[in-house]
Design a protein around this motif. Sequence first.
Motif, PDB file in Angstrom:
ATOM      1  N   TRP A  21      -5.273  -1.582  -0.917  1.00  0.00           N
ATOM      2  CA  TRP A  21      -4.114  -1.970  -0.182  1.00  0.00           C
ATOM      3  C   TRP A  21      -4.222  -3.619  -0.104  1.00  0.00           C
ATOM      4  O   TRP A  21      -5.401  -4.086  -0.369  1.00  0.00           O
ATOM      5  CB  TRP A  21      -4.363  -1.299   1.498  1.00  0.00           C
ATOM      6  N   ARG A  54      -1.391   9.030   1.242  1.00  0.00           N
ATOM      7  CA  ARG A  54      -0.138   9.911   1.558  1.00  0.00           C
ATOM      8  C   ARG A  54      -0.497  11.316   1.660  1.00  0.00           C
ATOM      9  O   ARG A  54       0.174  12.044   2.368  1.00  0.00           O
ATOM     10  CB  ARG A  54       0.764   9.735   0.329  1.00  0.00           C
ATOM     11  N   ASP A  66       0.094  -4.500   6.148  1.00  0.00           N
ATOM     12  CA  ASP A  66      -0.693  -4.172   7.159  1.00  0.00           C
ATOM     13  C   ASP A  66      -2.189  -4.365   7.014  1.00  0.00           C
ATOM     14  O   ASP A  66      -2.852  -4.465   6.082  1.00  0.00           O
ATOM     15  CB  ASP A  66      -0.641  -2.447   7.259  1.00  0.00           C
ATOM     16  N   ALA A  78      -5.568   3.583   3.034  1.00  0.00           N
ATOM     17  CA  ALA A  78      -4.257   4.211   2.302  1.00  0.00           C
ATOM     18  C   ALA A  78      -4.411   5.832   2.322  1.00  0.00           C
ATOM     19  O   ALA A  78      -5.553   6.271   2.702  1.00  0.00           O
ATOM     20  CB  ALA A  78      -4.608   3.517   0.819  1.00  0.00           C
ATOM     21  N   HIS A  97      -7.293  -2.507   5.987  1.00  0.00           N
ATOM     22  CA  HIS A  97      -6.329  -1.366   6.344  1.00  0.00           C
ATOM     23  C   HIS A  97      -7.157  -0.206   5.532  1.00  0.00           C
ATOM     24  O   HIS A  97      -8.051  -0.116   5.374  1.00  0.00           O
ATOM     25  CB  HIS A  97      -4.952  -1.822   5.693  1.00  0.00           C
ATOM     26  N   HIS A 139       0.965  -1.274  -0.072  1.00  0.00           N
ATOM     27  CA  HIS A 139       0.050  -0.196  -0.115  1.00  0.00           C
ATOM     28  C   HIS A 139       0.724   1.079  -0.177  1.00  0.00           C
ATOM     29  O   HIS A 139       2.140   1.069  -0.002  1.00  0.00           O
ATOM     30  CB  HIS A 139      -1.017   0.020   1.193  1.00  0.00           C
ATOM     31  N   ASP A 140       0.214   2.542   0.120  1.00  0.00           N
ATOM     32  CA  ASP A 140       1.022   3.562  -0.318  1.00  0.00           C
ATOM     33  C   ASP A 140       1.693   4.432   0.959  1.00  0.00           C
ATOM     34  O   ASP A 140       2.043   5.502   1.008  1.00  0.00           O
ATOM     35  CB  ASP A 140       0.093   4.494  -1.184  1.00  0.00           C
ATOM     36  N   HIS A 141       1.570   3.831   2.101  1.00  0.00           N
ATOM     37  CA  HIS A 141       1.793   4.570   3.282  1.00  0.00           C
ATOM     38  C   HIS A 141       3.456   4.717   3.451  1.00  0.00           C
ATOM     39  O   HIS A 141       4.140   3.883   2.776  1.00  0.00           O
ATOM     40  CB  HIS A 141       1.198   3.772   4.573  1.00  0.00           C
ATOM     41  N   TYR A 142       3.845   5.874   3.964  1.00  0.00           N
ATOM     42  CA  TYR A 142       5.078   6.132   3.861  1.00  0.00           C
ATOM     43  C   TYR A 142       6.058   5.060   4.267  1.00  0.00           C
ATOM     44  O   TYR A 142       7.276   5.118   4.122  1.00  0.00           O
ATOM     45  CB  TYR A 142       5.639   7.492   4.613  1.00  0.00           C
ATOM     46  N   ASP A 143       5.588   4.432   5.370  1.00  0.00           N
ATOM     47  CA  ASP A 143       6.499   3.271   6.073  1.00  0.00           C
ATOM     48  C   ASP A 143       6.624   2.031   5.162  1.00  0.00           C
ATOM     49  O   ASP A 143       7.293   1.068   5.500  1.00  0.00           O
ATOM     50  CB  ASP A 143       6.404   3.130   7.462  1.00  0.00           C
TER      51      ASP A 143
END
Length: 367
Positions: free
Chosen positions: A237, A227, A254, A225, A223, A159-163
Amino acid sequence: MKKGKTVIRISAMIILFIPLSIILFLEFFPTVGRIPDKKKRETFKKKTPIFYRKQFHNLNEFRMLTGKAKKKRSERVRPKKKIKVKKTEHLERAKQGELRVTWLGHSSTLVQLGNQNIFLDPVLTKCTSPVSFVGPSRFSEIAMEPKQIPEIDVLFLSHDHYDHLDYRTIKRIKDKVSHYVVPLGVDSILTGWGIDENRIHVLDWWESIEIDGVTYTMIPSRHFAGRNPMKANRTLWGGIHMTDQIHSVYYTGDTGYHDVFEKVYEYFGAVDLMMADSGQYDEAWADSHMNAEQAVQAAKDAHAKWFLPVHWGAFVLSNHAWDEPPKMAVAAAEKLGVNLATPRIGQTVDYDEIATFHEHWWEGERD
């Protein structure tokens, strides 16, 4: 009087400038990334029933916040000294029929399956955020620098989360990557960063693609998503199931605990190795993340032959002690009869020898 009016004008300008700057940053700063345009969103509506009102949705009931976040439970949310890791400068390609896994901290993992090098959610930076100098900082060493990463046959992004999707890492290793496998919409971010769209394979939940003898199937996760907080859930996700017909690997991405793990077993049979979201959890976001005990239960649901907990060991994104996830996983695995592997960050695990990777190495880290 004039001086007072001037102060008011300046204060008003500052008040207007700050939110305007944030909006412009989120819209145009390259690390934030480009969201799918209207034309692409129309294809989502035709493709899947979970995309409506300009957003993707979970199949199960989902709440972003399930309660109030716990206050800091421990002074040990991060170790006082940086965690030592097993540093690897060169990783040999595995042979056909072999399975090897190198966990690099948090969720970043190099899987070697079917003679392929498969990189999961690579984040090889000291900080996980839109900028390199502010945000959650890594409390463990970087096990492999971008220049040490081998040629990557397939790079998977959950998925696109920064972590999980890091601009700087993607840019630094892009010339080493042959194929990208991503959930719906994440391709817009990658193409905006200069990745050739012909190298990107976009999947919906339960869709599969075969790449040079390895079959990749996108698995639903629970989850969200985004940013840009003003444009949440514009991309999908999910986790990934991989098999070369000799070995199988399942990475959850996640996710909160739900019924998908039993479905994975029903669909594919028992998985050889499962890596699941096991850390940086809180009661306040129980729908979107599992704690380690739930992750072990998920491995049991999926009939995983071996389980490796991930999403810990690098960044502080919650309030629990940094080593609570592995301690909880060990206790739960013993209780539920799940085979647990606990390699040190950067160690390469040969699946034929996975039973030897049971060291409680976190106990030797001084706080």
